[in-house]
Design a protein around this motif. Sequence first.
Motif, mmCIF file in Angstrom:
data_model
loop_
_atom_site.group_PDB
_atom_site.id
_atom_site.type_symbol
_atom_site.label_atom_id
_atom_site.label_comp_id
_atom_site.label_asym_id
_atom_site.label_seq_id
_atom_site.Cartn_x
_atom_site.Cartn_y
_atom_site.Cartn_z
ATOM 1 N N PRO A 30 -0.987 20.865 90.487
ATOM 2 C CA PRO A 30 -2.274 21.536 90.266
ATOM 3 C C PRO A 30 -2.504 22.730 91.186
ATOM 4 N N GLU A 31 -2.089 22.624 92.459
ATOM 5 C CA GLU A 31 -2.321 23.740 93.373
ATOM 6 C C GLU A 31 -1.496 24.975 92.993
ATOM 7 N N THR A 34 -2.763 14.147 83.482
ATOM 8 C CA THR A 34 -1.465 13.641 83.956
ATOM 9 C C THR A 34 -0.296 14.465 83.440
ATOM 10 N N LYS A 57 -3.145 26.668 89.939
ATOM 11 C CA LYS A 57 -4.323 27.457 90.297
ATOM 12 C C LYS A 57 -3.963 28.895 90.629
ATOM 13 N N ASP A 113 -9.918 23.084 85.913
ATOM 14 C CA ASP A 113 -9.974 21.721 86.459
ATOM 15 C C ASP A 113 -9.790 20.681 85.364
ATOM 16 N N LYS A 114 -10.366 20.957 84.204
ATOM 17 C CA LYS A 114 -10.275 20.011 83.094
ATOM 18 C C LYS A 114 -8.828 19.717 82.735
ATOM 19 N N ARG A 115 -7.973 20.747 82.806
ATOM 20 C CA ARG A 115 -6.579 20.555 82.400
ATOM 21 C C ARG A 115 -5.685 20.161 83.576
ATOM 22 N N THR A 116 -5.911 20.746 84.748
ATOM 23 C CA THR A 116 -5.041 20.421 85.887
ATOM 24 C C THR A 116 -5.240 18.990 86.378
ATOM 25 N N SER A 117 -6.390 18.395 86.052
ATOM 26 C CA SER A 117 -6.640 17.017 86.463
ATOM 27 C C SER A 117 -5.955 16.005 85.561
#
Length: 268
Positions: A155-156, A175, A159, A169-173
């Motif tokens: 995720p980082e 799995t 970004k 955030d919706k997608r990077t959170s």
Amino acid sequence: MKIILSRKGFDSANGGIVSPIFEDGTMISFPITSGDTDTYDSLYYNGIPYSKILHDLRYKGGNHCHVDPDLDLSRRAKEIDGWFPAFGQRDAAASYLKNLGVAPGDIFLFFGNFHFVECKNGEYKYSRECGDFYREKDIQVIWGYLQVGEILSAPEKQKEAWWHPHSTDKRTSGTANVIFKASERLSLDITKPGAGLLPFDKKRVLTLEGATKATWAMNEVYDTQHIYGKRKNGAKDPIKGLYYAGIWQELGLMESDACTEWARSILL
């Protein structure tokens, strides 16, 4: 390298119309409608907003869209600091690509549904009854490409592509979310960038001449014996045509010299 055919842009379920091919050969793959922040008002072709072209072609949907793959900065109304070409996937589609073992150096060839358009009295209309199959019918065409330079899985890292819809955030959170960052140069021809748009050329048309758009001309590099996964050929004439039914996004082609040379012929 692996070659992956990836279906993107408007279809009957997303957008309801087909994307345009202009008289100069430019192909615009309309990004599908979504709840993302980008809008059709902020994307341009020759100074004309996509929203105007969509209105002319009788599009009935919303204004927000999912700009993915993002291959062309010049179409945006505003510059984006640090922008790079990228393509995102998640959930089952991302898992399929992971199982394929997609790696840096592999190439996505993006295709979709298109139809030639004409501009008459300032209004765009689909070409009809002109006696040329490729100009008067809906066809599936390869319109863009991306050679993988880096796979952003964490995720980082995702970004870093803060403008891309798969960095939210919706997608990077989730799995299974991944962003493929393009290589700097195309390995098949280092004079070309690692991602970009392609102009119309009959060699890039998948549709079998005389058939409906989703029936492709037979080619051994993407027939049932040379793809990853089990798919049946549902074409009416399976000797001449190839039809993969169902809702799918990516089709991994088995590596071979013939496949690489086919991709080279499409890109160059």
